[in-house]
Structures are given as structure tokens and as C-alpha cells.
Enzyme design. Structure first.
Site, PDB file in Angstrom:
ATOM      1  N   GLU A  13      45.640  34.248  37.227  1.00  8.83           N
ATOM      2  CA  GLU A  13      45.295  34.222  38.650  1.00  8.83           C
ATOM      3  C   GLU A  13      45.156  32.794  39.165  1.00  8.83           C
ATOM      4  O   GLU A  13      45.639  32.467  40.256  1.00  8.83           O
ATOM      5  CB  GLU A  13      43.970  34.966  38.896  1.00  8.83           C
ATOM      6  N   CYS A  69      38.239  38.108  36.038  1.00 12.54           N
ATOM      7  CA  CYS A  69      36.940  37.677  35.524  1.00 12.54           C
ATOM      8  C   CYS A  69      36.155  37.000  36.655  1.00 12.54           C
ATOM      9  O   CYS A  69      36.694  36.797  37.749  1.00 12.54           O
ATOM     10  CB  CYS A  69      37.150  36.708  34.355  1.00 12.54           C
ATOM     11  N   CYS A 114      38.012  33.870  38.128  1.00  8.86           N
ATOM     12  CA  CYS A 114      39.195  34.219  38.925  1.00  8.86           C
ATOM     13  C   CYS A 114      38.810  34.943  40.206  1.00  8.86           C
ATOM     14  O   CYS A 114      39.405  34.692  41.263  1.00  8.86           O
ATOM     15  CB  CYS A 114      40.154  35.047  38.081  1.00  8.86           C
TER      16      CYS A 114
END
Length: 150
Positions: free
Chosen positions: A54, A82, A85
Site C-alpha cells: 500500500e 495494517c 498502511c
């Protein structure tokens, strides 16, 4: 193209990561029906903890568009982002996130946290989850099963 087809492109990126020994997560950023950036995890290759799919795609898109605001864009990613990101998605003002499989150990969209729709932040992202979820989870399971067997 539709969500399934764009997720197919993200899965192609995940397969590239797999072939390199990287955790197989792929991402594609789309704006006005055009793929602006695509990439996959590169943490091992680049020795960079922030080299998640990402973040790589956001950086590439910002560079290509010549701006940091990615308003109007949709990010397709094979696994739920996560916390790092998810924060990058909010900070880059992406409008929509489409992801494949949940990440119950580190997911920051719906599984553990909800960073992208946190009312305390100044931007909220529309989320579509579960697009090609079995395929997205399957490549991860295969990768880690193979790693454990070695």
C-alpha cells in the site's frame, strides 16, 4: 473494469511478491478508471520495514500525479491494511478501499482497529471488504505453509 477485475491485478502483484520470497500482498490504485500505480510488498528486498504494498503504491501514485492528495482514488489490496498502511490511506485522502481477506492479527480497517473510519480523524474512507477473499487468503496460506515446510 469492476472490483473483481481490479482485485485480479492486485493478486497478480501478490504473486510477483510470492515469487520473490516477499509476503504476497499486492495493491493497485485506480483513479477515474485508470490504473495509476501498482505494486507489492518489498520489505525483504529493500530491507525497509515501511515497504508494504500500500505504501509503495501511494508513493508511486503521488509521484506520478504530482500531488499528495489522492482524492477520488480507490485502492485495491489483497489483505486488510495494517495500522501503518491504514494511516497512510487516511493521510493521502484516498476515497475508497477495497480489500480481499481480513487480517485478524494486524488488520486496522475492521479486524483489530478501524483507522480508516475513525471519527476522530479528518478523513474517512469507504470500505468494501471480501472481494475475492478466498483467493487472497489462499495465496497467503500457501506462502506460509511453504515457508514452514522449509
Amino acid at each position: 473494469m469492476n472490483d473483481n477485475e481490479y482485485m485480479g491485478l492486485a493478486l497478480e502483484e501478490a504473486r510477483k511478491a510470492y515469487a520473490m520470497g516477499e509476503v504476497p500482498i499486492g495493491a493497485v490504485l485506480v483513479l477515474d478508471g485508470e490504473v495509476i500505480a501498482q505494486g507489492h510488498n518489498m520489505r525483504e528486498s529493500w530491507h525497509d520495514a515501511t515497504a508494504h504494498a500500500e505504501v509503495i503504491v501511494i508513493r508511486e501514485a503521488c509521484k506520478r500525479l504530482g500531488r499528495w492528495r489522492l482524492s477520488g482514488a480507490t485502492l485495491y489490496v489483497t489483505i486488510e491494511p495494517c495500522p501503518m498502511c491504514a494511516g497512510a490511506l487516511v493521510m493521502s485522502r484516498i476515497d475508497r478501499l477495497v480489500y480481499g481477506s481480513a487480517d485478524y492479527k494486524a488488520g486496522a480497517v475492521e479486524s483489530l482497529f478501524n483507522v480508516v473510519q475513525n471519527p476522530g480523524l479528518n478523513h474517512s474512507i469507504a470500505v468494501t471488504a471480501g472481494v475475492r477473499a478466498e483467493e487472497c487468503a489462499g495465496i497467503m496460506k500457501e506462502f506460509f505453509r511453504e515457508r514452514r515446510s522449509k
